[in-house]
Design an enzyme around this catalytic site. Structure first.
Site, PDB file in Angstrom:
ATOM      1  N   ASN A 191       0.862  -1.166   0.000  1.00  0.00           N
ATOM      2  CA  ASN A 191       0.000   0.000   0.000  1.00  0.00           C
ATOM      3  C   ASN A 191       0.905   1.224   0.000  1.00  0.00           C
ATOM      4  O   ASN A 191       1.996   1.183   0.589  1.00  0.00           O
ATOM      5  CB  ASN A 191      -0.882  -0.033   1.259  1.00  0.00           C
ATOM      6  CG  ASN A 191      -1.948   1.019   1.240  1.00  0.00           C
ATOM      7  OD1 ASN A 191      -1.664   2.186   1.462  1.00  0.00           O
ATOM      8  ND2 ASN A 191      -3.161   0.604   0.994  1.00  0.00           N
ATOM      9  N   ALA A 192       0.461   2.300  -0.623  1.00  0.00           N
ATOM     10  CA  ALA A 192       1.268   3.524  -0.650  1.00  0.00           C
ATOM     11  C   ALA A 192       1.587   3.994   0.770  1.00  0.00           C
ATOM     12  O   ALA A 192       2.641   4.585   1.008  1.00  0.00           O
ATOM     13  CB  ALA A 192       0.548   4.623  -1.426  1.00  0.00           C
ATOM     14  N   CYS A 201       9.447 -11.325   8.535  1.00  0.00           N
ATOM     15  CA  CYS A 201       9.589 -10.170   9.416  1.00  0.00           C
ATOM     16  C   CYS A 201       9.143 -10.558  10.832  1.00  0.00           C
ATOM     17  O   CYS A 201       8.551 -11.619  11.045  1.00  0.00           O
ATOM     18  CB  CYS A 201       8.770  -8.987   8.890  1.00  0.00           C
ATOM     19  SG  CYS A 201       6.982  -9.150   9.102  1.00  0.00           S
ATOM     20  N   GLU A 255       2.895 -14.313   4.414  1.00  0.00           N
ATOM     21  CA  GLU A 255       2.665 -15.282   5.477  1.00  0.00           C
ATOM     22  C   GLU A 255       1.378 -14.972   6.228  1.00  0.00           C
ATOM     23  O   GLU A 255       0.549 -15.846   6.481  1.00  0.00           O
ATOM     24  CB  GLU A 255       3.824 -15.272   6.482  1.00  0.00           C
ATOM     25  CG  GLU A 255       5.183 -15.531   5.885  1.00  0.00           C
ATOM     26  CD  GLU A 255       5.928 -14.265   5.484  1.00  0.00           C
ATOM     27  OE1 GLU A 255       5.401 -13.477   4.655  1.00  0.00           O
ATOM     28  OE2 GLU A 255       7.048 -14.057   5.978  1.00  0.00           O
ATOM     29  N   CYS A 277       5.332 -11.236  11.229  1.00  0.00           N
ATOM     30  CA  CYS A 277       4.941 -12.555  10.715  1.00  0.00           C
ATOM     31  C   CYS A 277       5.392 -13.667  11.653  1.00  0.00           C
ATOM     32  O   CYS A 277       4.659 -14.630  11.877  1.00  0.00           O
ATOM     33  CB  CYS A 277       5.508 -12.770   9.314  1.00  0.00           C
ATOM     34  SG  CYS A 277       4.661 -11.801   8.063  1.00  0.00           S
TER      35      CYS A 277
END
Length: 141
Positions: free
Chosen positions: A50-51, A91, A60, A94
Site C-alpha cells: 500500500n502507498a 519479518c 505469510e 509474521c
C-alpha cells in the site's frame, strides 16, 4: 512432525504460484506463501503493498489470516518463498503471527529451492504468547 518431500514440493509450488499474484508496485519484492492445515487443506497468500507502507500485508500473514477466517486453526506447515539469495526470512510481525497459531513446520526458501526447515521455537525464540497473558492475569488476582 516430519514432512515428506511430496508435501514440501507441493507447498513449494503453491507458494511459488501465489508469489505471481503479488501486489508490490513500490518494492518490486514478490513473496508467496502456502499454508497446510492438519486436515490437508492448503491456503496461499502473497504480499500486498500500500502507498501507506504500514498498511501493507506480508504473504505469510495473508495465508494465515485467510485460513483462520475460514475456521482453520491447526497448521502442519508453512512455506514462504521470495526472490532472495538465501532462504527468505519472515519479518518480526509474521514470526509472531506464525507463533500465535503454532505452525509446526516453517519452510523458508527461494527460487533456487534452497530450503531451511524450522520450528516455531527456532524462528522466534522467547516468543510472546497468550500463555504470557494468562500468567500475568493470574499473578494480579
Amino acid at each position: 512432525m516430519k514432512l515428506d518431500q511430496k508435501k514440501i514440493d507441493l507447498l513449494y509450488q503453491k507458494a511459488k504460484d501465489a508469489m505471481q499474484n503479488s501486489y508490490s508496485p513500490y518494492s518490486n519484492f514478490k513473496v508467496g506463501a502456502a499454508l497446510l492445515t492438519k486436515d490437508g487443506k492448503i491456503y496461499t497468500g502473497t504480499n500486498i503493498e500500500n502507498a501507506s507502507y504500514g498498511l501493507s500485508m506480508c504473504a505469510e500473514r495473508t495465508a494465515i489470516f485467510k485460513a483462520v477466517s475460514e475456521g482453520e486453526k491447526n497448521f502442519e506447515a508453512l512455506v514462504v518463498i521470495g526472490e532472495t539469495d538465501e532462504p527468505i526470512s519472515p519479518c518480526g510481525a509474521c514470526r509472531q503471527v506464525i507463533a500465535e497459531f503454532g505452525v509446526e513446520n516453517i519452510i523458508l526458501t527461494n527460487l533456487k529451492k534452497d530450503l531451511k526447515i524450522m520450528t516455531v521455537e527456532e524462528l522466534l525464540p522467547y516468543g510472546f504468547s497468550g500463555k504470557d497473558l494468562n500468567d500475568q492475569n493470574s499473578d494480579n488476582r
